[in-house]
Design a protein around this motif. Structure first.
Motif, PDB file in Angstrom:
ATOM      1  N   VAL A  44      25.240  29.776  22.193  1.00 49.16           N
ATOM      2  CA  VAL A  44      24.213  29.026  21.475  1.00 49.16           C
ATOM      3  C   VAL A  44      22.854  29.646  21.775  1.00 49.16           C
ATOM      4  O   VAL A  44      22.484  29.832  22.934  1.00 49.16           O
ATOM      5  CB  VAL A  44      24.210  27.533  21.873  1.00 49.16           C
ATOM      6  N   VAL A  45      22.111  29.951  20.722  1.00 53.59           N
ATOM      7  CA  VAL A  45      20.767  30.520  20.856  1.00 53.59           C
ATOM      8  C   VAL A  45      19.749  29.445  20.488  1.00 53.59           C
ATOM      9  O   VAL A  45      19.768  28.927  19.367  1.00 53.59           O
ATOM     10  CB  VAL A  45      20.586  31.736  19.935  1.00 53.59           C
ATOM     11  N   VAL A  46      18.882  29.116  21.440  1.00 56.13           N
ATOM     12  CA  VAL A  46      17.759  28.213  21.166  1.00 56.13           C
ATOM     13  C   VAL A  46      16.499  29.072  21.235  1.00 56.13           C
ATOM     14  O   VAL A  46      16.046  29.435  22.320  1.00 56.13           O
ATOM     15  CB  VAL A  46      17.689  27.062  22.185  1.00 56.13           C
ATOM     16  N   PRO A  47      15.926  29.449  20.088  1.00 55.01           N
ATOM     17  CA  PRO A  47      14.784  30.385  20.079  1.00 55.01           C
ATOM     18  C   PRO A  47      13.622  29.902  20.939  1.00 55.01           C
ATOM     19  O   PRO A  47      13.288  28.710  20.960  1.00 55.01           O
ATOM     20  CB  PRO A  47      14.386  30.448  18.605  1.00 55.01           C
ATOM     21  N   ASP A  48      13.013  30.842  21.640  1.00 53.06           N
ATOM     22  CA  ASP A  48      11.857  30.529  22.490  1.00 53.06           C
ATOM     23  C   ASP A  48      10.626  30.212  21.649  1.00 53.06           C
ATOM     24  O   ASP A  48      10.376  30.850  20.616  1.00 53.06           O
ATOM     25  CB  ASP A  48      11.535  31.723  23.400  1.00 53.06           C
ATOM     26  N   ASP A  49       9.856  29.255  22.113  1.00 54.31           N
ATOM     27  CA  ASP A  49       8.517  28.974  21.586  1.00 54.31           C
ATOM     28  C   ASP A  49       8.497  28.607  20.108  1.00 54.31           C
ATOM     29  O   ASP A  49       7.500  28.795  19.425  1.00 54.31           O
ATOM     30  CB  ASP A  49       7.584  30.172  21.833  1.00 54.31           C
TER      31      ASP A  49
END
Length: 940
Positions: A866-871
């Motif tokens: 799972v990728v939770v994009p930064d910022d």
């Protein structure tokens, strides 16, 4: 119109910087020129830069014209060091490059990286940067270094000065120096040999003057950011080392710092904290002295007034309210590499302080949920003062340091000065290990009598700190304008002359941030005071700190929440006073209507970062309501009353758009609708290639009868907006939701006349409050009937809608997908992660409900990666605003696709958000119910 020479400078700037990154209008220069201090200067020109080469060329132009320039990072500085009435140069978010070096023992950072982001980069390696200022989630590396900002744990051993390895610098004349590159040093020695020789001479002069050298060494045993870092002259022999360490804490007055290489420090995995309560300030300070010897990570002193300011707030520890008037507290943290080592440190500390009187027995906790409660006491002190101050006044936080052995006596003297000058609500807290105290009080700068009182108080404080205790007038907040005139008082004439010579060597024309650090004007700290006029109840408590800015989706497009408040305050002041020309006021208002109102997503995330919980989005909705005319309200009422026909009209629109898309194709459709949007003045919504097709309507399938029942209310958006053309999966959210509920054994109940129901969110977001509330009231009646007045839980598939429902409807169990899955599904389903790398977007509403971590955990149980994009906090689509102002959505997600490499699909909990996410992420986004359905099956 700009006056000479700024008109010429502007024309030259345009040959280097695109015109859209150069600002001269009244609204943006005021907005972008404001920092967190209580001073105001409005720049003639503001420039956003993307790279070092632009800085070089700009400085050469500025040097040639002989005008002043100030550099700005995040603008969280408290002492007026980031403002200008000339040229202000800001760093865009392109200044975010980094490189991990030498097995994470070092890290190279651009000045535009936020401090906590640097720590996120280093976290997998068990490292962090040394400085840990309270504003670390907002302030940027450039500002951290330029102010030598420290914090609660880094002290004087791990600040920027002590952990600096090398830096890349642009001098006032545009020359570049990389102190970590031998070739760069060689070239610099050839072109700027006089500067290096001058630094060597200054060192020789100081070393020969033993009293001056001794004074410098003594002054930096405690925290000190008053004046320049003179310790560089006694600590180093190499002129390049002296040079780069003088840049630390120089507040942009000597050169521009374009890159920093830090030596990293260890981030210990095990922590424990204790809130030690003592009967008096003397005992607390004695405990701090003992803790310093035991090498604790932090020891935060809080006087009784501090504790009183937070004692009645939710989540505070028990017993604070019953403390005696003279009581004090010390919040102590210890860190270690292992649990055993942590316990050894705890035992040693408790043994060392056992002879001191205590209000209650000291007790450490290593449970994060518990020690976070203790640290919330400390974090809540500054906001507590800001939240109760009188409208129109400002909150001032000053920052001094004393020899640690004198800390108790100095604290009592400081309290006496508060009483003497009538600051009865002032509080004192600080980093006791370094003798560093912060004191916070409210101040009215609108009345001369109050300014005079402040002047007297400052004279008293500076005399006490500098003369009686030989302490630091500025410990970690930087000299700025506030203390520039008092630098000589603290340091004496010889050291002050040394600082003047340093300034002359680096900046002989005096163009870099003049008036900061060194200022001969005895009233400099009383001039250019920022007005804080009463504007509106929602925003009057704003202290303009800027903590809200990193989460704002429009921060790179137009304004941030802080800047919206700044400009609205000015608009309301001018309207009230009538001191400006009507045409100028009209232009300012017109600018605000786009920069401030139209491009605000009104997501409310700013309130989560704000120290006093101001929801600027809520204020913008109120502002929109003021602008609604009679005919607009009539149309809104008609659409609300006839919601069934309204939604059928939307269905027709979606069908026609889908047909046109099929016939014309992506490129032609985009060109045609883009032109219509532009030439209609944004009145015709902007179509995009991720526009959903209409949901295929039909009867709602019945689920098997069961003792388990749930009321399912699909939001109006989810009922009508289906999949996009290019999504290979043509199934509908409704079908996946029903599939999951059936697997879990639920019988589904639908509210009556569901196609006429809406939570009112589309009306509220546009400022039609009355219509929004009427729709919500209709929905509440239907939900109460369907749930038998709360007997059954209610599931809504769209988080923003559910959030509004939860805000206003009481007595019903209302849940969005994540909440419902955790409470009612996971105990009834087996989960097997699907073999996919997927993206996840946590909506603003989900974040406000505290579901960010929970949603990520659920997604990780359902997918391999799972990728939770930064910022990326808010997508900027904001309901239908993404159609009318697509530039907001684009600005919010301009770094999304680069973070989604390898992802085939993304998930969220809002259909409109998913449109913009699909468009800019370049993968289809859909409701997380799709993923949960794919990964689950019934438990046996």
């Amino acid at each position: 119109m700009l006056s000479a020479p700024y008109d010429s400078i502007y024309e030259e700037f345009k040959t280097i910087i695109p015109e859209e990154r150069i600002y001269t209008d009244a609204l943006r220069t005021m907005a972008y020129g404001t920092d967190a201090s209580f001073y105001r200067l409005i720049p003639k020109i503001v420039v956003d830069t993307d790279c070092e080469d632009e800085i070089v060329q700009l400085l050469r132009i500025i040097d040639r014209h002989g005008v002043a320039v100030t550099f700005r990072a995040a603008g969280t500085s408290l002492s007026g060091q980031a403002i200008s009435d000339s040229i202000l140069i800001r760093m865009s978010e392109e200044w975010r490059n980094f490189e991990i070096l030498d097995d994470a023992t070092k890290i190279a950072l651009d000045p535009g990286i936020i401090g906590s982001h640097a720590n996120r980069i280093l976290a997998p390696h068990g490292k962090k940067i040394g400085p840990d200022p309270a504003s670390i989630d907002t302030c940027k590396i450039g500002g951290i270094v330029a102010n030598n900002a420290s914090g609660m744990c880094c002290g004087v051993a791990e600040n920027s000065y002590k952990t600096l390895d090398s830096m890349r610098i642009v001098m006032a004349d545009g020359t570049i120096l990389d102190t970590g590159d031998p070739q760069s040093r060689k070239c610099f020695a050839q072109t700027h040999g006089a500067l290096l020789e001058g630094l060597a001479c200054l060192r020789e002069r100081v070393i020969e003057d033993e009293s001056l050298a001794s004074l410098i060494r003594k002054k930096f045993k405690i925290k000190n950011t008053t004046g320049y870092s003179l310790n560089a002259i006694v600590d180093f022999e190499d002129p390049f080392d002296i040079l780069q360490h003088l840049l630390v804490g120089s507040e942009g007055t000597l050169a521009f710092i374009s890159k920093v290489v830090y030596r990293t420090v260890v981030e210990h995995p095990h922590k424990a904290s204790a809130l030690m309560r003592f009967p008096n300030i003397e005992s607390a300070c004695q405990a701090a002295h003992i803790c310093r010897k035991e090498k604790v990570a932090a020891a935060e002193l809080m006087d009784r007034a501090s504790l009183a300011s937070v004692q009645d707030k939710d989540g505070m520890p028990e017993g604070l309210a019953s403390l005696a008037p003279e009581a004090s507290a010390l919040l102590v943290e210890v860190r270690a590499a292992s649990e055993a080592e942590l316990q050894q440190k705890i035992d040693a500390i408790l043994g060392a302080v056992k002879e001191l009187p205590a209000v209650i027995p000291h007790e450490f906790t290593a449970i994060p949920a518990e020690f976070n409660v203790l640290w919330n006491v400390r974090r809540g002190l500054f906001p507590a003062v800001g939240a109760v101050r009188k409208a129109g006044t400002t909150v001032i936080i000053e920052d001094v340091a004393f020899p640690t052995e004198k800390l108790a006596e100095a604290t009592l003297d400081l309290q006496a000065l508060f009483k003497k000058n009538g600051y009865d609500n002032a509080i004192i807290f600080g980093h006791a290990l370094e003798g560093n105290l912060h004191f916070v009080f409210t101040q009215d700068f609108n009345v001369q009598k109050e300014i005079d009182r402040y002047a007297t108080f400052m004279d008293d404080v500076t005399d006490m700190v500098a003369n009686k205790y030989k302490g630091s007038l500025k410990a970690e907040h930087g000299t700025g304008r506030n203390m520039a005139h008092f630098v000589e008082l603290e340091w004496g004439r010889d050291a002050y002359k040394l600082m003047e010579d340093i300034k002359e060597l680096f900046d002989p024309k005096g163009l870099l941030n003049p008036g900061v650090i060194l200022n001969e004007d005895p009233e400099a700290h009383l001039k250019d005071l920022k007005p804080l006029p009463v504007a509106h109840d929602i925003i009057d408590r704003c202290i303009e700190c800027g903590f809200c800015e990193p989460t704002c989706p429009s921060r790179e497009l137009t304004l941030t929440p802080r800047q919206r408040i700044v400009t609205y305050r000015e608009l309301s002041r001018v309207q009230a006073e009538g001191t400006d020309f009507p045409d100028a006021l009209e232009q300012f208002k017109k600018s605000f209507d786009y920069e401030g109102e139209a491009t605000c997503a009104a997501d409310g995330l700013c309130a989560l970062r704000c120290p006093v919980s101001i929801d600027t989005g809520k204020f913008i909705k109120v502002y929109r309501s003021w602008a609604r005319g009679t005919w607009e309200k009539a149309v809104a009422s008609l659409a609300a009353k006839g919601f069934g026909p309204t939604t059928r009209f939307i269905e027709v629109d979606l069908k026609l758009a889908g047909v046109a898309h099929d016939v014309l194709g992506d490129k032609v459709m985009d060109t045609v609708t883009g032109a219509l949007h532009t030439y209609s003045g944004k009145h015709i919504p902007r179509w995009n290639t991720s526009m959903p097709r209409v949901v295929q309507q039909g009867t709602h399938p019945e689920t098997p009868r069961s003792a388990l029942k749930v009321v399912y209310f699909p939001s109006c958006v989810a009922r009508h907006m289906g999949v996009e053309k290019h999504d290979p999966d043509k199934t509908e959210l409704r079908d996946h939701t029903l599939s999951i509920l059936t697997k879990a054994g639920y019988e589904v109940i639908y509210p009556d006349k569901m196609n006429t129901l809406c939570c009112g969110q589309p009306w509220e977001s546009k400022g039609f409050m009355e219509q929004a509330d009427k729709k919500l009231a209709e929905l509440e009646v239907a939900l109460r009937a369907a749930s038998e007045d709360g007997k059954y839980p209610i599931l809504c598939d769209t988080s923003p809608c559910l959030y509004r429902m939860q805000e206003h409807i009481k007595g019903l169990t209302l849940m969005e997908p994540i909440q419902f899955a955790l409470t009612h599904l996971l105990d009834k389903l087996e989960l097997t992660p699907v073999n996919k790398r997927v993206a996840l977007h946590v909506t603003c509403s989900s974040r406000k409900m505290g579901l960010a971590d929970t949603m990520a955990d659920l997604a990780r149980r359902c997918a391999r990666e799972v990728v939770v994009p930064d910022d990326i906090y808010c997508c900027g689509f904001a309901g239908d605003r993404g159609f009318n102002y697509p530039e907001l959505n684009e600005a919010a997600l301009n770094r999304l696709s680069e973070q989604l490499e390898g992802c085939t699909v993304g998930y969220s909990t809002s259909r409109t958000c998913e449109i913009g996410l699909s468009l800019h992420g370049k993968v289809p986004y859909k409701n997380i119910m799709f993923l949960l359905d794919e990964a689950s099956w019934p438990k046996a």
